[in-house]
Design an enzyme around this catalytic site. Structure first.
Site, PDB file in Angstrom:
ATOM      1  N   ASP A   1       1.357  -1.053  -0.009  1.00 51.97           N
ATOM      2  CA  ASP A   1      -0.086  -0.038  -0.104  1.00 51.97           C
ATOM      3  C   ASP A   1       0.926   1.374  -0.124  1.00 51.97           C
ATOM      4  O   ASP A   1       0.502   2.113   0.880  1.00 51.97           O
ATOM      5  CB  ASP A   1      -1.064  -0.234   1.138  1.00 51.97           C
TER       6      ASP A   1
ATOM      7  N   HIS B   1      12.788  -6.342 -18.077  1.00 57.42           N
ATOM      8  CA  HIS B   1      14.981  -6.321 -18.461  1.00 57.42           C
ATOM      9  C   HIS B   1      15.507  -6.021 -19.541  1.00 57.42           C
ATOM     10  O   HIS B   1      16.625  -4.822 -19.143  1.00 57.42           O
ATOM     11  CB  HIS B   1      15.121  -7.850 -18.558  1.00 57.42           C
TER      12      HIS B   1
ATOM     13  N   HIS C   1      18.229  -4.073 -12.209  1.00 56.72           N
ATOM     14  CA  HIS C   1      16.950  -3.989 -11.327  1.00 56.72           C
ATOM     15  C   HIS C   1      17.490  -4.712  -9.890  1.00 56.72           C
ATOM     16  O   HIS C   1      16.409  -3.650  -9.211  1.00 56.72           O
ATOM     17  CB  HIS C   1      15.669  -4.536 -12.233  1.00 56.72           C
TER      18      HIS C   1
ATOM     19  N   LYS D   1      16.210 -41.852  -0.673  1.00 56.57           N
ATOM     20  CA  LYS D   1      14.708 -41.890   0.206  1.00 56.57           C
ATOM     21  C   LYS D   1      15.040 -43.025   1.890  1.00 56.57           C
ATOM     22  O   LYS D   1      15.275 -42.348   3.439  1.00 56.57           O
ATOM     23  CB  LYS D   1      13.375 -43.108  -0.308  1.00 56.57           C
TER      24      LYS D   1
ATOM     25  N   LEU E   1       6.322  -8.983 -19.126  1.00 54.30           N
ATOM     26  CA  LEU E   1       7.289  -9.445 -19.928  1.00 54.30           C
ATOM     27  C   LEU E   1       7.510  -8.645 -21.325  1.00 54.30           C
ATOM     28  O   LEU E   1       7.203  -8.524 -21.923  1.00 54.30           O
ATOM     29  CB  LEU E   1       5.927 -10.439 -20.968  1.00 54.30           C
TER      30      LEU E   1
ATOM     31  N   ARG F   1      14.592 -34.279  -3.071  1.00 53.46           N
ATOM     32  CA  ARG F   1      14.583 -36.016  -3.125  1.00 53.46           C
ATOM     33  C   ARG F   1      15.527 -36.536  -4.576  1.00 53.46           C
ATOM     34  O   ARG F   1      14.863 -35.792  -5.601  1.00 53.46           O
ATOM     35  CB  ARG F   1      13.238 -36.358  -3.207  1.00 53.46           C
TER      36      ARG F   1
ATOM     37  N   ASP G   1       3.848 -17.022 -16.521  1.00 49.12           N
ATOM     38  CA  ASP G   1       4.281 -16.496 -17.610  1.00 49.12           C
ATOM     39  C   ASP G   1       3.383 -17.178 -18.624  1.00 49.12           C
ATOM     40  O   ASP G   1       2.777 -16.965 -19.913  1.00 49.12           O
ATOM     41  CB  ASP G   1       5.411 -16.385 -18.033  1.00 49.12           C
TER      42      ASP G   1
END
Length: 504
Positions: free
Chosen positions: A21, A99, A117, A425, A34, A250, A217
Site C-alpha cells: 500500500d 529487463h 534492477h 529415501k 514481459l 529428493r 507466464d
C-alpha cells in the site's frame, strides 16, 4: 487476502500489506511483466505487481515447509517474514520494458555504468521505508532490525560489500548482532545461509521467483508448464554439504528439474526471444534513447531528471513506468528533433511498420559471442559485396540491426543440475550429486547456444534485397572458415559460425 489466478487465495503478512500500500509498490501495476511481449502475445498483459505478490506467497510456503519439516533448522518468525518481504520487493527496481531497461537502455545511454534492477530494488526499498510511516510502524511492531533489513537486501542483490564494516541502522532504536557469513553475507549467520536460496538462488537458479514466473507466464502466453512447484516444495530438504547448509531435493525429482529448465528454454525460444518481440523491444529502446533528453521527471529537491539520470534518484525513478511511452506519444512540443524521432519510431511500432527480419544463424556453443562483436558484424555484412556485384548502392552498417540471442538453462554453458544436491529415501541426511548420464542419454551435451539475428531498418524492397544478398554472401564466407574453427581464438569466434540459416 489476494485472489490470484495462479495460486488462488494468498494471505500475506500485515508488514507485506503495508509495503504493497505504497506508491513505490503500486508502481509495479504499470510495468508489464514481459515488456514488449504484449505486442506479440495478446495474453501477456500481466504486470510485475501480481508476480511480486506470487513470489512473496511462494517464498512463504517454501520457508514454512522447511520450518515444519525440519525444526532443528531454527527458522524464526522473523526469518520467515524477511524472506517473504524479499520476495515481495525483489522487482521494485524494474523500469519500462522490464529487463530491456537495465539490460539495453542503461548500458547504451550510460556506457560502463553498473546498474541492475536488483540494485534498483534495494534502493527503492530503502526509499520506500524512508518515505512511509506505516511501513516504519510495521517494522517496529514486528521487531525488524537493521540486520534484518540488510538480510532482505542481501536476498535480493547478494552481499552488500560496501556494508562489510558497518551496517547502517534504519532506526536508531534497533540494535543488532553483526554476523560475518559465508561468501560475504552478513545478514544471517552461516548456519542459515540456505535462506538466501529461496527467492534468488545464486547457486543453481532454482528459486520461487522462477517458479512463479514459469507458472504465470505460461498461463498468460498459452504455453504448457509441466513443472509442479508445490511438489518441489514437498520434496525439498536442507542438508549440510561440506561446511555449509543448502536446499537439496529428493533424487526421484531430478527429471522434473530438467523439465523446469527446459520450460525456461521453451519460454525464451517461443516468447521472450521471439523474433518479432525482440525487434519491437529494439525499436522501443530506440524510442527511449531518442526521447531521453526531452522527457524529465521530478526528483528530490524538485530537480528535473532525465530517464537515464533517474536511476540515481528514487524519487524520480518511482515515477517512471511503461506509461512513459504515452508521455512521448502525446507530447505536443514541436521542433524538437530527438522527440520527433522518438514519436516517429513509436508510430511505426503502433502501425506495425517494423524493421524487417533478414535471417539468423547459430554459432557453435563453445565459441560464444559478446556484444562487442556487433559493430564489426554490421560492418562486415554491409561491405561483404561491392556495389558492382549488387547492382545497387550498399546499405550503411547502421541500417543493419544485429542481435545476439542466447539460449541456455540459466547458467550459460553450465548444466545447473550439476549444482544441485539430492538425497535418497534410504539416506535422507546424505547429499549426493546425480550426473546427467545417470538420468538419461537423451539429455543435451551442450547447455548454451547463441544466435546471430539480423534485421534491416529499411522497408524498401530494393534495400531488403540488398540486405538479404549481403547476409547470404556473409554466410558463404563463414562456411569457408569452418575448416579452421578449432584454431580460432574465442574473441574472434564470431567469424566461425555454423551456417544453419533461416531466411524469409
Amino acid at each position: 487476502i489476494f485472489q490470484d489466478p495462479i495460486h488462488g487465495p494468498m494471505e500475506l503478512h500485515p508488514l507485506c500489506v503495508s509495503i504493497i500500500d505504497t506508491p513505490h509498490f503500486q508502481r509495479l501495476r504499470n510495468l508489464k511483466q514481459l515488456g514488449a511481449c504484449y505486442q506479440v502475445f495478446s495474453g501477456a498483459s500481466h504486470n510485475r505487481f501480481e508476480h511480486s505478490l506470487g513470489v512473496c506467497h511462494l517464498a512463504g510456503i517454501l520457508v514454512q515447509n522447511l520450518r515444519t519439516q525440519q525444526p532443528e533448522l531454527d527458522i524464526s518468525n522473523t526469518d520467515v517474514l524477511c524472506v517473504m518481504v524479499a520476495g515481495l520487493c525483489h522487482d521494485l527496481g524494474h523500469g519500462p520494458l522490464s529487463h530491456m531497461f537495465d539490460g539495453c537502455f542503461i548500458p547504451r545511454i550510460r556506457p560502463g555504468f553498473e546498474w541492475t534492477h536488483e540494485k534498483g530494488s534495494i534502493k527503492m526499498l530503502q526509499h520506500l521505508i524512508e518515505q512511509s510511516q506505516a511501513v516504519k510502524d510495521q517494522l517496529e511492531r514486528y521487531e525488524i532490525s537493521g540486520t534484518d533489513i540488510l538480510f532482505i537486501k542481501e536476498i535480493i542483490d547478494g552481499p552488500q560489500v560496501k556494508r562489510s564494516l558497518e551496517i547502517r541502522f534504519v532506526f536508531s532504536f534497533f540494535s543488532f548482532l553483526h554476523f560475518q557469513g559465508d561468501k560475504g553475507y552478513e545478514g544471517r549467520e552461516k548456519e542459515k545461509q540456505f535462506l538466501y536460496e529461496i527467492v534468488a538462488n545464486k547457486r543453481n537458479g532454482i528459486d520461487v521467483d522462477k517458479m512463479d514466473y514459469f507458472a504465470r507466464d505460461c498461463h498468460h502466453l498459452g504455453i504448457p508448464n509441466p513443472f509442479d512447484h508445490l511438489r518441489y516444495m514437498e520434496f525439498a530438504r536442507v542438508l549440510k554439504v561440506e561446511d555449509h547448509r543448502e536446499i537439496c531435493l529428493r533424487d526421484k525429482e531430478v527429471r522434473s528439474m530438467y523439465d523446469m529448465f527446459y520450460t525456461r528454454l521453451s519460454l525464451h525460444r517461443q516468447a521472450y526471444s521471439h523474433k518479432t518481440n525482440r525487434i519491437i523491444e529494439e525499436m522501443l529502446i530506440e524510442t527511449l534513447l531518442a526521447a531521453n533528453d526531452h522527457i524529465k521527471f521530478k526528483g528530490k529537491n524538485n530537480e528535473m531528471l532525465k530517464m537515464s539520470e533517474a536511476i540515481d534518484d528514487m524519487e524520480a525513478y518511482s515515477k517512471i513506468t511503461d506509461s512513459v511511452f504515452e508521455l512521448i506519444k502525446l507530447d505536443q512540443r514541436s521542433g524538437i528533433e530527438g522527440l520527433a524521432k522518438a514519436q516517429e519510431i513509436l508510430h511505426k511500432v503502433e502501425c506495425r511498420q517494423l524493421y524487417k527480419y533478414i535471417g539468423q544463424t547459430n554459432p557453435i556453443a563453445k565459441n560464444m559471442i559478446d556484444g562487442e562483436a556487433i559493430p564489426k558484424i554490421q560492418k562486415d555484412i554491409a561491405e561483404v559485396m561491392t556495389e558492382q556485384e549488387l547492382g545497387h548502392p550498399r546499405l550503411s552498417p547502421d541500417r543493419y540491426v544485429v542481435q545476439l540471442v542466447r539460449f541456455d538453462f540459466g547458467m550459460k554453458e553450465k548444466n545447473p543440475i550439476d549444482q544441485v544436491n539430492f538425497f535418497t529415501k534410504a539416506n535422507p541426511d546424505t547429499p549426493i550429486r546425480i550426473s546427467k548420464n545417470e538420468v538419461s542419454f537423451l539429455l543435451p551435451d551442450c547447455f548454451q547456444e547463441v544466435s546471430i539475428r539480423v534485421y534491416c531498418t529499411s522497408s524498401d524492397p530494393a534495400d531488403l534485397k540488398v540486405a538479404t544478398e549481403c547476409f547470404k554472401k556473409w554466410i558463404e564466407g563463414l562456411e569457408k572458415a569452418q575448416e579452421t574453427l578449432h584454431k580460432v581464438r574465442p574473441h574472434l569466434s564470431y567469424a566461425c559460425i555454423i551456417p544453419q540459416i533461416n531466411f524469409i
